[in-house]
Design a protein around this motif. Structure first.
Motif, short mmCIF file in Angstrom:
data_model
loop_
_atom_site.label_atom_id
_atom_site.label_comp_id
_atom_site.label_asym_id
_atom_site.label_seq_id
_atom_site.Cartn_x
_atom_site.Cartn_y
_atom_site.Cartn_z
N ASN A 191 0.83 -1.19 0.00
CA ASN A 191 0.00 0.00 0.00
C ASN A 191 0.88 1.25 0.00
N GLY A 192 0.24 2.42 -0.12
CA GLY A 192 1.00 3.65 -0.26
C GLY A 192 1.88 3.97 0.93
N MET A 193 1.40 3.72 2.14
CA MET A 193 2.20 4.01 3.33
C MET A 193 3.42 3.11 3.41
N GLU A 194 3.26 1.85 3.01
CA GLU A 194 4.40 0.93 3.01
C GLU A 194 5.45 1.38 2.01
N LEU A 195 5.01 1.84 0.84
CA LEU A 195 5.95 2.32 -0.17
C LEU A 195 6.68 3.57 0.31
N LEU A 196 5.95 4.48 0.96
CA LEU A 196 6.57 5.69 1.47
C LEU A 196 7.60 5.38 2.55
N LYS A 197 7.24 4.49 3.47
CA LYS A 197 8.16 4.09 4.53
C LYS A 197 9.38 3.40 3.96
N ASP A 198 9.16 2.58 2.92
CA ASP A 198 10.25 1.85 2.29
C ASP A 198 11.27 2.82 1.69
N VAL A 199 10.79 3.89 1.06
CA VAL A 199 11.67 4.85 0.40
C VAL A 199 12.36 5.75 1.41
N THR A 200 11.63 6.22 2.42
CA THR A 200 12.17 7.24 3.32
C THR A 200 12.95 6.68 4.50
N GLU A 201 12.66 5.45 4.92
CA GLU A 201 13.28 4.92 6.13
C GLU A 201 14.26 3.79 5.87
N LYS A 202 14.00 2.97 4.88
CA LYS A 202 14.81 1.76 4.72
C LYS A 202 15.90 1.88 3.66
N LYS A 203 15.61 2.57 2.59
CA LYS A 203 16.46 2.48 1.42
C LYS A 203 17.63 3.47 1.46
N HIS A 204 18.61 3.17 2.31
CA HIS A 204 19.83 3.96 2.31
C HIS A 204 20.79 3.38 1.27
N PHE A 205 21.83 4.12 0.94
CA PHE A 205 22.77 3.70 -0.09
C PHE A 205 24.11 3.31 0.52
N LEU A 206 24.70 2.28 -0.06
CA LEU A 206 26.06 1.88 0.29
C LEU A 206 26.96 2.32 -0.85
N PRO A 207 27.85 3.29 -0.64
CA PRO A 207 28.71 3.76 -1.73
C PRO A 207 29.69 2.69 -2.17
N THR A 208 29.84 2.55 -3.48
CA THR A 208 30.77 1.55 -4.01
C THR A 208 32.21 2.05 -3.94
N GLY A 209 32.39 3.36 -3.81
CA GLY A 209 33.73 3.93 -3.85
C GLY A 209 34.20 4.24 -5.25
N LEU A 210 33.39 3.86 -6.26
CA LEU A 210 33.68 4.19 -7.66
C LEU A 210 32.79 5.37 -8.04
N GLU A 211 33.39 6.52 -8.19
CA GLU A 211 32.62 7.76 -8.31
C GLU A 211 31.59 7.74 -9.42
N GLY A 212 31.97 7.22 -10.58
CA GLY A 212 31.04 7.19 -11.70
C GLY A 212 29.79 6.38 -11.41
N ILE A 213 29.98 5.19 -10.83
CA ILE A 213 28.84 4.33 -10.52
C ILE A 213 27.99 4.94 -9.42
N ASP A 214 28.62 5.49 -8.38
CA ASP A 214 27.86 6.09 -7.28
C ASP A 214 27.03 7.27 -7.77
#
Length: 303
Positions: free
Chosen positions: A50-73
């Motif tokens: 549902n919409g609230m689950e999608l919003l929570k998924d985007v704002t709270e869970k989906k952090h990024f792990l940098p690869t250290g390769l600037e172009g890809i990041d």
């Protein structure tokens, strides 16, 4: 060095994180039992959000792990997204394994969490990882690291990379099952850090032999692997990174292996290509949940 490799052979093996792995089943009966334990094809459809689950998924869970390769990041808006499965595909020598090694090294060096590296073709190189780690400019400026001897600093980082050799589909099922159990019991960690990145290099070397071969349920087993990986990513907020080789598409063209069934699996699919006689690579977005396909970025592949 504490990055640990499993071995194939008789009996069970134990990886550096305490995950016990038994050998691949040797006969059709074992294979049949393994298939019965996997999710059904219907499970592949997933569930509705549902919409609230999608919003929570985007704002709270989906952090990024940098690869250290600037172009890809830059291309991916920050790196590998937690909770998602990213696939890197490309022809031989295009830099797929080097990107995996750099991702593992960067995450471990930045102390962002534990990396579990499933090596399917003896491509994991501890010496290469050590070289990458020492090349990360801001690592040894971290408070406390500069007070340690050089070897102690490297050892501290390498403890956060767990490498397991996996050479067939049955061993993969076993390792993923044991990883899930360990994550549920909060056992796979290093000094309080949990697994944040799971790398499989390469997934296609394990799945291609069972598709259209001697295993009649090969495609079903492939879908089962996909379900398990996406479940691990979602429920434990991992980034999952896999590599996939290329096959002929006719008329001299190439395409990612594993066919249409696997095409729907990755949230993000990048294709790598390398310029002749240098280490400049191009990453092209073939699939992404938040951007159009076709975007590209260049980066220097570690050599």
């Amino acid at each position: 060095m504490s990055a640990t490799r499993g071995r194939s052979g008789g009996g069970a093996t134990t990886s550096g994180c305490g995950l016990k792995r038994r050998n691949a089943p040797q006969d059709q009966e074992d294979s049949k039992m393994m298939n019965q334990d996997q999710p059904s094809t219907e499970d592949w459809c997933g569930r509705f959000w549902n919409g609230m689950e999608l919003l929570k998924d985007v704002t709270e869970k989906k952090h990024f792990l940098p690869t250290g390769l600037e172009g890809i990041d830059t291309l991916l808006g920050g790196g590998l997204r937690q909770g998602q499965l990213t696939e890197i595909t490309g022809p031989s020598s295009s830099g797929k394994t080097q990107v995996c090694l750099h991702c593992a090294s960067n995450i471990a060096a930045k102390q962002m969490g534990v990396v579990m590296y499933l090596d399917t073709s003896n491509s994991f190189s501890p010496s290469r990882v050590a070289t990458i780690i020492y090349g990360i400019s801001d690592l040894f400026g971290q408070r406390g690291f500069e007070l340690q001897p050089k070897d102690a600093r490297l050892k501290s980082v390498m403890r956060s990379i767990i490498c397991e050799s996996v050479f067939d589909i049955f061993a993969l099922f076993e390792v993923l099952h044991q990883l899930e159990v360990s994550l549920l019991n909060d056992k796979v960690n290093n000094g309080g850090s949990k697994v944040c990145l799971l790398i499989i290099d390469s997934i296609s070397s394990l799945l291609a032999p069972i598709i259209g071969g001697k295993y009649p349920q090969g495609r079903s087993m492939m879908i089962s692997v996909a379900v398990i990986l996406k479940k691990l990513a979602d429920e434990h907020n991992l980034s999952v990174l896999v590599t996939n080789h290329m096959v002929s598409a006719g008329n001299g063209a190439v395409k990612p292996a594993l066919g249409e069934s696997w095409k729907a699996v990755p949230h993000v699919r990048l294709m790598l290509s390398r310029e002749c006689q240098n280490n400049i690579c191009t990453a092209t977005v073939l699939k992404h949940t938040l951007m159009a396909s076709g975007r590209t970025a260049k980066f220097a592949a570690p050599s």
